[in-house]
Motif scaffolding. Structure first.
Motif, PDB file in Angstrom:
ATOM      1  N   TYR A  48     -43.658 -88.202 -34.128  1.00 43.87           N
ATOM      2  CA  TYR A  48     -43.239 -89.577 -34.408  1.00 43.87           C
ATOM      3  C   TYR A  48     -41.718 -89.720 -34.425  1.00 43.87           C
ATOM      4  CZ  TYR A  48     -48.102 -90.560 -35.292  1.00 43.87           C
ATOM      5  OH  TYR A  48     -49.455 -90.724 -35.126  1.00 43.87           O
ATOM      6  N   HIS A  49     -41.029 -88.670 -34.797  1.00 41.19           N
ATOM      7  CA  HIS A  49     -39.558 -88.701 -34.689  1.00 41.19           C
ATOM      8  C   HIS A  49     -39.155 -88.750 -33.222  1.00 41.19           C
ATOM      9  CE1 HIS A  49     -35.455 -86.986 -34.538  1.00 41.19           C
ATOM     10  NE2 HIS A  49     -35.295 -87.675 -35.657  1.00 41.19           N
ATOM     11  N   ASN A  50     -39.846 -87.949 -32.398  1.00 42.52           N
ATOM     12  CA  ASN A  50     -39.575 -87.966 -30.959  1.00 42.52           C
ATOM     13  C   ASN A  50     -39.915 -89.325 -30.354  1.00 42.52           C
ATOM     14  OD1 ASN A  50     -38.819 -85.294 -31.086  1.00 42.52           O
ATOM     15  ND2 ASN A  50     -40.811 -84.498 -30.426  1.00 42.52           N
ATOM     16  N   HIS A  83     -43.278 -93.597 -41.041  1.00 46.14           N
ATOM     17  CA  HIS A  83     -42.798 -94.029 -39.724  1.00 46.14           C
ATOM     18  C   HIS A  83     -43.288 -95.430 -39.333  1.00 46.14           C
ATOM     19  CE1 HIS A  83     -41.180 -90.084 -38.744  1.00 46.14           C
ATOM     20  NE2 HIS A  83     -42.331 -89.518 -39.090  1.00 46.14           N
ATOM     21  N   GLN A 106     -40.690 -98.568 -39.249  1.00 46.60           N
ATOM     22  CA  GLN A 106     -39.704 -98.451 -38.172  1.00 46.60           C
ATOM     23  C   GLN A 106     -40.334 -98.701 -36.805  1.00 46.60           C
ATOM     24  OE1 GLN A 106     -36.513 -98.149 -38.270  1.00 46.60           O
ATOM     25  NE2 GLN A 106     -35.998 -97.611 -36.170  1.00 46.60           N
ATOM     26  N   CYS A 118     -37.083 -86.729 -23.563  1.00 48.56           N
ATOM     27  CA  CYS A 118     -37.971 -87.255 -24.608  1.00 48.56           C
ATOM     28  C   CYS A 118     -39.430 -87.169 -24.158  1.00 48.56           C
ATOM     29  CB  CYS A 118     -37.615 -88.706 -24.931  1.00 48.56           C
ATOM     30  SG  CYS A 118     -36.098 -88.922 -25.875  1.00 48.56           S
ATOM     31  N   ASP A 169     -41.417 -82.905 -34.183  1.00 44.81           N
ATOM     32  CA  ASP A 169     -42.190 -83.954 -34.848  1.00 44.81           C
ATOM     33  C   ASP A 169     -42.489 -85.094 -33.871  1.00 44.81           C
ATOM     34  OD1 ASP A 169     -42.051 -86.731 -36.480  1.00 44.81           O
ATOM     35  OD2 ASP A 169     -42.951 -85.179 -37.723  1.00 44.81           O
ATOM     36  N   GLN A 182     -39.781 -92.266 -31.849  1.00 46.01           N
ATOM     37  CA  GLN A 182     -38.706 -93.206 -32.197  1.00 46.01           C
ATOM     38  C   GLN A 182     -37.493 -92.997 -31.295  1.00 46.01           C
ATOM     39  OE1 GLN A 182     -37.703 -93.568 -36.389  1.00 46.01           O
ATOM     40  NE2 GLN A 182     -39.811 -93.132 -36.995  1.00 46.01           N
ATOM     41  N   MET A 183     -37.140 -91.737 -31.080  1.00 44.98           N
ATOM     42  CA  MET A 183     -36.011 -91.430 -30.194  1.00 44.98           C
ATOM     43  C   MET A 183     -36.286 -91.938 -28.782  1.00 44.98           C
ATOM     44  SD  MET A 183     -33.013 -89.941 -29.862  1.00 44.98           S
ATOM     45  CE  MET A 183     -32.845 -88.823 -31.253  1.00 44.98           C
TER      46      MET A 183
END
Length: 333
Positions: free
Chosen positions: A85-87, A121, A124, A73, A83, A89-90
């Motif tokens: 912001y997806h990364n 985002h 979340q 990550c 992406d 969150q992960m």
């Protein structure tokens, strides 16, 4: 072959895509052990491919290697792969799994200060920030608990109405600093009032956290000193695997349905009695499990017949069957 020649070797056309497709199919069927090596091969071909990195993260998380998932990550965030912001969150979910709540808070607060969060985002990420803050506060309370307070906590634990509530409490240990719960756990492992299944789940939880602490575990009138970290490195036991292997050899072709029943009984027995083993006589326990499996299926079993080679007596066999039966009676909660 020279280095120059080796460098000129080109992978088969679409090999990466085929590896990713096959790995993703395994992953969608929750076959993470099978998916991981395929994603790793694809990663060797392209270490900046977002789908490959994401697949590796998911597989490592599901297989309990959150530390490796964290590094992957960090690579995606640092190198801006996929992406952001997806990364992010992960990454935060991995930090939470590792119990790194302070690191999660610091990371999120820095991002919020430097960037205006995208609307899709923001909710979340703010929820994750609040979660990390709450866990940090809980850890602070736990770290300040005295032995007297942990004893009161244990009394509240044993006063719970049913075992399922106790198991939920035990599962919550994963979100805490287990080493700070040492006195509470000592009471849990030594008390005869705590169900053996609850003790097993608690011990497995401590093992998963790889805490290097000795505990005295009492079950069925026996007491044993165990080290959680050492147990993690030595299980599963060879003896237990040998019994299952002999059951398989005995029943796989003759009666597959009975084999499934037998294996389930054996695994339940090992789980409930953990970390104690019933002995080291593989033939004795193979025959005992076979006999009680027949009984559970409503079939007759002659438990009075001893092994012809004299590896155990009829009395020993009856005793083993009795122990298996007693454990079966408390195995469903």
């Amino acid at each position: 072959m020279s280095n120059e020649q080796q460098n000129k070797i080109v992978a088969f056309p679409l090999l990466k895509e085929r590896l990713v497709e096959k790995a993703t199919d395994h992953m969608q069927h929750k076959q993470f052990q099978e998916a991981l090596p395929l994603f790793e091969q694809a990663y060797e071909l392209d270490n900046k491919h977002h789908e490959i990195l994401l697949g590796l993260v998911i597989c490592h998380v599901e297989l309990g290697d959150a530390g490796i998932a964290k590094e992957l990550c960090e690579q995606m965030l640092k190198e801006d792969i996929g992406d952001y912001y997806h990364n992010l969150q992960m990454y935060l979910m991995v930090l939470i799994q590792l119990g790194h709540y302070h690191e999660g808070c610091v990371t999120l607060q820095a991002v919020i200060q430097e960037h205006k969060l995208p609307s899709e985002h923001a909710e979340q990420l703010y929820q994750l920030l609040e979660f990390c803050k709450n866990r940090m506060n809980q850890e602070q309370v736990i770290e300040e608990q005295t032995e007297e307070e942990q004893l009161e906590q244990f009394k509240s634990f044993t006063a719970l109405d049913n075992i399922q509530d106790q198991l939920e409490w035990v599962h919550s240990l994963k979100t805490k600093r287990i080493e700070k719960q040492r006195f509470f756990l000592e009471q849990l492992f030594s008390s005869e009032a705590v169900h053996p299944i609850v003790k097993t789940v608690a011990l497995k939880t401590v093992m998963e956290e790889e805490v290097d602490i000795d505990f005295m575990v009492t079950k069925f009138g026996e007491t044993k000193k165990v080290n959680a970290l050492q147990l993690q490195r030595t299980t599963p036991y060879f003896f237990a695997e040998q019994v299952e292997a002999q059951l398989t050899e005995k029943l796989e072709h003759e009666n597959p349905t009975l084999l499934q029943v037998a294996v389930e009984i054996w695994q339940r027995h090992l789980f409930i009695t953990f970390p104690f083993l019933p002995g080291d006589n593989v033939k004795l326990w193979t025959e005992a499990v076979y006999a009680i499996s027949l009984m559970m299926q409503g079939e007759e079993s002659d438990a009075a017949v001893a092994e012809e080679d004299g590896s155990f007596s009829a009395a020993e066999l009856r005793k083993a069957i009795k122990e298996l039966k007693e454990i079966e009676e408390i195995s469903f909660i």
